[in-house]
Design a protein around this motif. Structure first.
Motif, PDB file in Angstrom:
ATOM      1  N   ALA A  76       0.822  -1.213   0.000  1.00  0.00           N
ATOM      2  CA  ALA A  76       0.000   0.000   0.000  1.00  0.00           C
ATOM      3  C   ALA A  76       0.855   1.261   0.000  1.00  0.00           C
ATOM      4  N   VAL A  77       1.946   1.238   0.767  1.00  0.00           N
ATOM      5  CA  VAL A  77       2.837   2.405   0.805  1.00  0.00           C
ATOM      6  C   VAL A  77       3.527   2.595  -0.541  1.00  0.00           C
ATOM      7  N   PHE A  78       4.039   1.514  -1.113  1.00  0.00           N
ATOM      8  CA  PHE A  78       4.733   1.624  -2.405  1.00  0.00           C
ATOM      9  C   PHE A  78       3.794   2.130  -3.499  1.00  0.00           C
ATOM     10  N   LEU A  79       2.574   1.628  -3.504  1.00  0.00           N
ATOM     11  CA  LEU A  79       1.613   2.088  -4.511  1.00  0.00           C
ATOM     12  C   LEU A  79       1.251   3.554  -4.289  1.00  0.00           C
ATOM     13  N   VAL A  85       4.323  -2.673  -8.132  1.00  0.00           N
ATOM     14  CA  VAL A  85       4.565  -3.684  -7.105  1.00  0.00           C
ATOM     15  C   VAL A  85       3.945  -5.023  -7.482  1.00  0.00           C
ATOM     16  N   GLY A  86       4.722  -6.082  -7.308  1.00  0.00           N
ATOM     17  CA  GLY A  86       4.218  -7.443  -7.437  1.00  0.00           C
ATOM     18  C   GLY A  86       4.231  -8.117  -6.085  1.00  0.00           C
ATOM     19  N   VAL A  87       3.187  -8.852  -5.762  1.00  0.00           N
ATOM     20  CA  VAL A  87       3.106  -9.557  -4.479  1.00  0.00           C
ATOM     21  C   VAL A  87       2.786 -11.019  -4.725  1.00  0.00           C
ATOM     22  N   TYR A  88       3.583 -11.901  -4.112  1.00  0.00           N
ATOM     23  CA  TYR A  88       3.273 -13.330  -4.107  1.00  0.00           C
ATOM     24  C   TYR A  88       2.943 -13.710  -2.673  1.00  0.00           C
ATOM     25  N   SER A  89       1.777 -14.291  -2.446  1.00  0.00           N
ATOM     26  CA  SER A  89       1.361 -14.653  -1.092  1.00  0.00           C
ATOM     27  C   SER A  89       0.658 -16.004  -1.109  1.00  0.00           C
ATOM     28  N   SER A  90       0.480 -16.570   0.075  1.00  0.00           N
ATOM     29  CA  SER A  90      -0.223 -17.844   0.194  1.00  0.00           C
ATOM     30  C   SER A  90      -0.691 -18.022   1.632  1.00  0.00           C
ATOM     31  N   PRO A  91      -1.701 -18.883   1.846  1.00  0.00           N
ATOM     32  CA  PRO A  91      -2.534 -19.487   0.811  1.00  0.00           C
ATOM     33  C   PRO A  91      -3.591 -18.487   0.345  1.00  0.00           C
ATOM     34  N   HIS A  92      -4.404 -18.872  -0.609  1.00  0.00           N
ATOM     35  CA  HIS A  92      -5.503 -18.012  -1.038  1.00  0.00           C
ATOM     36  C   HIS A  92      -6.749 -18.352  -0.227  1.00  0.00           C
ATOM     37  N   LEU A  93      -7.681 -17.419  -0.166  1.00  0.00           N
ATOM     38  CA  LEU A  93      -8.932 -17.666   0.542  1.00  0.00           C
ATOM     39  C   LEU A  93      -9.967 -18.328  -0.366  1.00  0.00           C
ATOM     40  N   VAL A  94     -10.220 -17.725  -1.529  1.00  0.00           N
ATOM     41  CA  VAL A  94     -11.262 -18.225  -2.422  1.00  0.00           C
ATOM     42  C   VAL A  94     -10.699 -18.621  -3.783  1.00  0.00           C
ATOM     43  N   ASN A  95      -9.970 -17.717  -4.428  1.00  0.00           N
ATOM     44  CA  ASN A  95      -9.457 -17.959  -5.773  1.00  0.00           C
ATOM     45  C   ASN A  95      -7.936 -18.028  -5.791  1.00  0.00           C
ATOM     46  N   PHE A  96      -7.395 -18.960  -6.561  1.00  0.00           N
ATOM     47  CA  PHE A  96      -5.947 -19.108  -6.680  1.00  0.00           C
ATOM     48  C   PHE A  96      -5.299 -17.799  -7.126  1.00  0.00           C
ATOM     49  N   ASN A  97      -6.000 -17.027  -7.950  1.00  0.00           N
ATOM     50  CA  ASN A  97      -5.465 -15.767  -8.477  1.00  0.00           C
ATOM     51  C   ASN A  97      -5.004 -14.821  -7.383  1.00  0.00           C
ATOM     52  N   GLU A  98      -5.560 -14.949  -6.169  1.00  0.00           N
ATOM     53  CA  GLU A  98      -5.180 -14.086  -5.045  1.00  0.00           C
ATOM     54  C   GLU A  98      -3.692 -14.225  -4.698  1.00  0.00           C
ATOM     55  N   ARG A  99      -3.079 -15.321  -5.093  1.00  0.00           N
ATOM     56  CA  ARG A  99      -1.688 -15.565  -4.717  1.00  0.00           C
ATOM     57  C   ARG A  99      -0.698 -14.674  -5.464  1.00  0.00           C
ATOM     58  N   VAL A 100      -1.083 -14.163  -6.599  1.00  0.00           N
ATOM     59  CA  VAL A 100      -0.188 -13.320  -7.397  1.00  0.00           C
ATOM     60  C   VAL A 100      -0.941 -12.052  -7.785  1.00  0.00           C
ATOM     61  N   ARG A 101      -0.429 -10.915  -7.384  1.00  0.00           N
ATOM     62  CA  ARG A 101      -1.077  -9.673  -7.786  1.00  0.00           C
ATOM     63  C   ARG A 101      -0.039  -8.656  -8.253  1.00  0.00           C
ATOM     64  N   LEU A 102      -0.474  -7.847  -9.189  1.00  0.00           N
ATOM     65  CA  LEU A 102       0.350  -6.773  -9.736  1.00  0.00           C
ATOM     66  C   LEU A 102      -0.379  -5.459  -9.502  1.00  0.00           C
ATOM     67  N   ASN A 103       0.273  -4.559  -8.787  1.00  0.00           N
ATOM     68  CA  ASN A 103      -0.330  -3.266  -8.457  1.00  0.00           C
ATOM     69  C   ASN A 103      -1.708  -3.440  -7.827  1.00  0.00           C
ATOM     70  N   HIS A 104      -1.766  -4.367  -6.885  1.00  0.00           N
ATOM     71  CA  HIS A 104      -2.948  -4.646  -6.058  1.00  0.00           C
ATOM     72  C   HIS A 104      -4.101  -5.273  -6.845  1.00  0.00           C
ATOM     73  N   ILE A 105      -3.830  -5.801  -8.029  1.00  0.00           N
ATOM     74  CA  ILE A 105      -4.851  -6.467  -8.828  1.00  0.00           C
ATOM     75  C   ILE A 105      -4.439  -7.922  -9.032  1.00  0.00           C
ATOM     76  N   ASN A 297      -4.459   3.042   4.721  1.00  0.00           N
ATOM     77  CA  ASN A 297      -5.362   2.462   3.716  1.00  0.00           C
ATOM     78  C   ASN A 297      -5.236   0.953   3.570  1.00  0.00           C
ATOM     79  N   ALA A 298      -4.170   0.363   4.079  1.00  0.00           N
ATOM     80  CA  ALA A 298      -3.895  -1.059   3.843  1.00  0.00           C
ATOM     81  C   ALA A 298      -4.946  -1.956   4.500  1.00  0.00           C
ATOM     82  N   SER A 299      -5.313  -3.004   3.783  1.00  0.00           N
ATOM     83  CA  SER A 299      -6.236  -4.009   4.323  1.00  0.00           C
ATOM     84  C   SER A 299      -5.885  -5.353   3.700  1.00  0.00           C
ATOM     85  N   LEU A 300      -6.392  -6.418   4.312  1.00  0.00           N
ATOM     86  CA  LEU A 300      -6.133  -7.759   3.789  1.00  0.00           C
ATOM     87  C   LEU A 300      -7.284  -8.672   4.175  1.00  0.00           C
TER      88      LEU A 300
END
Length: 433
Positions: A76-79, A85-105, A297-300
């Motif tokens: 959130a700060v970098f944006l 910004v690219g973020v790789y995270s795990s696990p996902h809650l609902v959709n696998f796509n949540e694991r990889v995001r670019l500019n918060h998308i 502004n950050a949330s998760l």
């Protein structure tokens, strides 16, 4: 013994296969869900030239709890500062796509399927776990997108986690507690050493754990990493700031920088301070205003998140004693309302210790069985409860939620917690209406 259906799953997906079909395939091709070690994933990454992400600055975040929220606040700060910004995270809650995001998308199905196909071709005879495949997918997408900053959230431990094939410019440890003992050891010292494995020689290593095990600092010294620790090199404090109409704010301070009147974050304050420590050391050009706005502004999703207003329902993925203790402090803000718990957990977790941290905060207990391979059943969880309060037990999330809704009062608060699977199941239930 494999059935015909099992055999069918191990057939490589067709060119027009859906993401769901690919995910079923990936879950079927490796014998175990957790298979730590860097040999296999490194070999495939080398074939794809993914071991170097020279176009980006890489930050790897390890820790028992707080990894995801720390990444979210850094993102959130970098944006806010105009960085990509690219973020790789795990696990996902609902959709696998949540694991990889670019500019918060979240990335698209098409991007993921392209990566899966390339990785599948490159791995050839090498067997990859689901997490290894997912990690390489994130790295492949980032290699193409070339974001200025990449945040890698460690999945399990650090030293042998697939994310650790990348030499990070900055490493972070958020917190240390006992979890995943069968893989990381049964003492904080052993756990700390595993997580310190993400440190690199002559690179910044930010430590947000206030009670830091000796194993972490000793390893940092042994490899000549630049350790930057809370309560030693940086600190933070909550304060009533008259300049903000007496609303609670907090201050961050170090020898290099002091930032006052920061809005209290929606995410854990300790992780916000750790995120700022990374920024003030590695990105000193970022302004105080960008830091304040980003942190505020950050949330998760799934981290003490309110998902319903009537009735009032909050969800939290807390699944170990350290996280449960923090959740208990958050719930104190709801007293004297009646707090109703809906808990589902995985086998292998210290359920007794988790429930003990929350016993004084909960007025009514409900347990649900999780319909996954490692899911614990409601009856077993109820036996771990050391309280005179009775506990209802349910075989499904749908049955549990129906029962709770039928007996809820207007000022009651429901907290759904215990696992990513629990929160995901509840989220899916809400989507269905």
């Amino acid at each position: 013994m494999k059935t015909d259906n099992d055999t069918q799953l191990t057939v490589k997906p067709a060119k027009d296969a859906s993401l769901s079909q690919w995910l079923d395939y990936l879950l079927s091709i490796h014998p175990t869900e957790i298979d730590m070690g860097l040999t296999r994933v490194t070999a495939v990454a080398e074939r794809l030239s993914l071991l170097s992400l020279a176009d980006s600055k890489v930050i790897t975040v390890a820790g028992t709890n707080g990894k995801g929220t720390t990444c979210a606040m850094l993102e959130a700060v970098f944006l806010q500062a105009g960085k990509t910004v690219g973020v790789y995270s795990s696990p996902h809650l609902v959709n696998f796509n949540e694991r990889v995001r670019l500019n918060h998308i979240d990335v698209t199905d098409a991007q993921i399927i392209e990566a899966f196909s390339v990785i599948e071709h490159a791995r050839s005879e090498i067997s990859l776990s689901f997490f290894e495949f997912a990690t390489l997918t994130g790295l492949y997408i980032f290699k193409l997108a070339k974001p200025e900053i990449i945040l890698l959230e460690v999945g399990l431990g650090g030293r042998l986690d697939a994310t650790n094939i990348i030499d990070a410019d900055v490493s972070v440890i958020t917190s240390i507690d006992i979890d995943h003992q069968e893989y990381l050891g049964d003492t904080r010292d052993l756990v700390g050493r595993e997580k310190a494995g993400v440190f690199r020689t002559e690179c910044l290593a930010v430590i947000g754990e206030p009670d830091c095990p000796n194993s972490i600092t000793e390893y940092a010294q042994a490899i000549n990493a630049y350790a930057y620790s809370v309560n030693k090199d940086f600190s933070y404090v909550i304060a009533n700031d008259t300049s903000t109409d007496n609303r609670s704010t907090w201050h961050y301070s170090s020898a290099n920088r002091s930032i006052e009147a920061i809005p209290l974050p929606r995410l854990p304050l300790a992780n916000a301070a750790t995120a700022i420590a990374v920024i003030e050391q590695a990105f000193p050009q970022l302004s105080d205003n960008d830091i304040k706005q980003g942190i505020a502004n950050a949330s998760l999703s799934g981290r003490f998140e309110q998902v319903l207003e009537q009735p009032k329902v909050w969800v939290d993925v807390a699944h170990n004693p350290h996280a449960a203790k923090y959740l208990a402090t958050q719930l104190q803000g709801f007293k004297p309302a009646r707090i109703i718990a809906l808990c589902g957990m995985l086998k292998g977790k210290d359920a007794a210790a988790v429930l003990k941290e929350l016993e004084d905060s909960i007025d009514e207990w409900n347990f649900v069985s999780l319909p996954v391979d490692r899911g614990n059943d409601a009856k077993t969880l109820a036996k771990e409860l050391n309280t005179s309060l009775s506990a209802s037990q349910f075989d499904s999330m749908d049955l549990a939620w129906r029962s709770i809704k039928s007996n809820i009062n207007a000022d009651d608060v429901v907290i759904v917690f215990g696992s990513f699977y629990t929160v995901a199941a509840f989220s899916e239930l809400l989507k269905k209406g």
